[in-house]
Design an enzyme around this catalytic site. Structure first.
Site, PDB file in Angstrom:
ATOM      1  N   HIS A 186      -2.828   6.462   4.161  1.00 49.99           N
ATOM      2  CA  HIS A 186      -1.732   5.521   4.432  1.00 49.99           C
ATOM      3  C   HIS A 186      -0.350   6.050   4.040  1.00 49.99           C
ATOM      4  O   HIS A 186       0.503   5.300   3.553  1.00 49.99           O
ATOM      5  CB  HIS A 186      -1.988   4.169   3.749  1.00 49.99           C
ATOM      6  CG  HIS A 186      -1.313   3.043   4.486  1.00 49.99           C
ATOM      7  ND1 HIS A 186      -1.280   1.745   4.012  1.00 49.99           N
ATOM      8  CD2 HIS A 186      -0.637   3.021   5.668  1.00 49.99           C
ATOM      9  CE1 HIS A 186      -0.614   0.985   4.860  1.00 49.99           C
ATOM     10  NE2 HIS A 186      -0.224   1.744   5.873  1.00 49.99           N
TER      11      HIS A 186
ATOM     12  N   CYS B 217       0.796  -1.237   0.000  1.00 51.90           N
ATOM     13  CA  CYS B 217       0.000   0.000   0.000  1.00 51.90           C
ATOM     14  C   CYS B 217       0.825   1.283   0.000  1.00 51.90           C
ATOM     15  O   CYS B 217       0.771   2.075  -0.937  1.00 51.90           O
ATOM     16  CB  CYS B 217      -0.922   0.019   1.219  1.00 51.90           C
ATOM     17  SG  CYS B 217      -1.890  -1.483   1.439  1.00 51.90           S
TER      18      CYS B 217
END
Length: 555
Positions: A152, A96
């Site tokens: 993130h 991610c």
């Protein structure tokens, strides 16, 4: 015989093309709300800067789209891709944070310090503040910039938040995962908190138990309804789906009751909901007058995770690995502005390329001192021209678990093969160190509660192996290792790795900070590091040092 043919093709391609053959490197979410403006843009109004809609799915496997042969129905994605340009030689990063950082900066991980793993919730870490971001550059040329979904990229300081990194507004989560309904996340026992934000504050008012895919889509519709379509907009939609935990509203299971594997069934329902959400976003773009001057980009952030329902078949490996199944992604561009609609692009494209490509389309300036790793690939995608990209540094991770049998000797004195790294140059791909889980996981592996690894094609390497070489053009499934046949090619790619490594910055991967505990922050995951505290501590230490000096003088 097959290996010999592949080897011949591969060697010929390297010798004739060289490293710089393709150019040189230069630095169901409900109804849409009513239109608050109540008007369409005037016919013929000058709109040279396109609206940019970037949709990033999470953990979608390479096979998990209808046009790649999946049993999961994705009519919206199939239609948008068929009418646009499918990217069939498109690469991202295996996890991610790395993919998101490279998208937003146009730089490889080795140039931002995020080479290792992901940013953990308790780490005092974020995308380094000295990196200029795509939304910041778009704002400079008049774009309204909005982000909806998963960030993130770190949040330990206020300066790390999306609204401080170029976005006019932010609605979504800061962490890598969490409950789709409650938006609650536990990083470890006792370290739990709420993770839904609107701009810089916890969005308690939006905590209505709405499934995140639908909630994010509703927010996108509201943004489009309230913005003036005569002015350019950059909308970054980073859906949480189809990342674990595997959750979906009941009605999306209807077509998938025949899938026995519970994880695959849930995953299918999640993807069906995501497909419907993207349809609703597209309808909103048409309804509010954006569509004709828009560019829609769709991408997954990494490969699928078979243990969580994802499929990368027929590619090898999975999320978190540098095999093709971890880094080769579903991707396409849909836009009325494309010249070659309904085509397939097989040229090399990487997630870092979106920064210069989109900034150039937006009539922005790329500063010479930024030192980008991406290329402007719009003509490659829109007109079918050759890609300016000749290589991709998939990564060099100096602190990942070292391969026990790796050595400088195995790397011909050029490279320590204990280090995890991967690079693509033209048709060739080289991996060193420990590249990760390497099975091929066929569809039948999902027939039981599993997937059952007995159905996987297992690979047992000879002891001491730490270097692999593949011709990805001829062998996209990485079945024929050519490293022993072509040591001269291995050496050339190892030298290229070594060149890249000379430009790397130190890895940023700090230990966890106990002050990050949401219990100390009102039960919410959010910034905990305060500059004032640091200043006070440094002032105190300076004062203590002064006192010591004075005492020693008096003595």
């Amino acid at each position: 015989m097959v290996a010999a043919v592949l080897a011949g093709l591969s060697l010929l391609s390297l010798l004739t093309c060289g490293y710089l053959a393709w150019g040189s490197r230069r630095g169901g979410a409900g109804e849409a709300p009513g239109n608050l403006l109540g008007e369409e843009p005037a016919a013929g109004a000058p709109r040279s800067q396109p609206h940019i809609i970037f949709i990033l799915a999470d953990d979608q496997g390479f096979r998990d789209v209808g046009y790649h042969g999946s049993e999961i129905r994705t009519p919206t994605l199939d239609k948008l891709a068929a009418e646009g340009v499918k990217l069939e030689n498109y690469y991202v990063q295996p996890m991610c944070t790395p993919s998101r950082s490279q998208l937003i900066t146009g730089k490889y991980q080795i140039h931002t310090g995020l080479q290792h793993s992901i940013i953990r919730p308790t780490q005092p870490n974020c995308l380094p503040l000295d990196n200029v971001t795509l939304p910041q550059k778009l704002k400079e040329v008049g774009y309204s910039t909005h982000m909806v979904g998963k960030w993130h990229l770190g949040f330990y300081r206020r300066e790390c938040m999306p609204t401080q990194r170029g976005f006019d507004s932010f609605f979504g989560s800061l962490l890598g995962s969490g409950d789709y309904y409650t938006h609650f996340k536990c990083d470890s026992p006792g370290i739990c908190g709420y993770d839904l934000y609107e701009n810089d504050n916890a969005a308690w008012d939006h905590d209505n138990g709405i499934y995140s895919t639908q909630m994010y889509t509703q927010k996108v519709q509201q943004i489009l309804a309230s913005h003036n379509p005569r002015k350019p907009i950059f909308l970054y939609i980073a859906y949480q789906a189809v990342h674990s935990p595997l959750q979906a509203p009941g009605r999306y299971f209807e077509h998938y009751r025949s899938i026995n594997n519970i994880n695959r069934r849930r995953y299918a329902a999640m993807l069906a909901c995501l497909d419907e959400a993207i349809n609703n976003v597209t309808l909103a773009l048409r309804k509010y007058g954006y569509y004709e001057n828009s560019i829609i980009i769709y991408s997954s952030d990494n490969g699928g995770q078979p243990m969580a329902g994802g499929s990368n078949w027929p590619l090898r490996g999975s999320k978190g690995t540098y095999w093709e199944g971890g880094i080769r992604a579903v991707g396409f561009v849909h836009s009325p502005l494309l010249k070659n609609k309904g085509s397939v692009c097989k040229e090399l494209v990487h997630i870092t390329d979106w920064f210069p490509t989109l900034l150039t389309l937006a009539e922005g300036q790329i500063d010479e001192d930024i030192q980008l790793d991406g290329y402007d690939v719009w003509e490659t995608i829109s007109e079918g021209r050759r890609s300016p990209r000749v290589d991709i540094l998939h990564n060099i991770d100096p602190i990942y678990t070292k391969a026990k049998n790796g050595s400088w000797a195995a790397g011909y004195g050029i490279w320590n093969t204990a280090i995890q790294s991967a690079i693509r140059v033209n048709h060739w791909k080289l991996l060193t160190g420990n590249p990760g889980y390497s099975d091929w996981v066929p569809p039948q592996a999902f027939s039981n509660a599993g997937p059952n690894r007995w159905h996987n094609e297992r690979v047992s390497w000879s002891a001491g192996k730490t270097v692999w070489l593949f011709n990805i053009t001829a062998d996209p499934y990485e079945r024929v290792d050519l490293s022993a046949r072509h040591p001269e090619v291995v050496k050339q790619l190892l030298r290229r790795l070594s060149q890249f490594n000379k430009t790397a910055v130190p890895v940023r991967y700090p230990p966890k900070d106990p002050r990050s505990n949401p219990k100390l922050n009102g039960g919410v995951w959010g910034p905990w590091f305060k500059e004032d505290e640091k200043k006070k501590k440094s002032d105190k230490s300076r004062g203590a040092n002064k006192q010591k000096k004075n005492k020693s003088k008096s003595k």
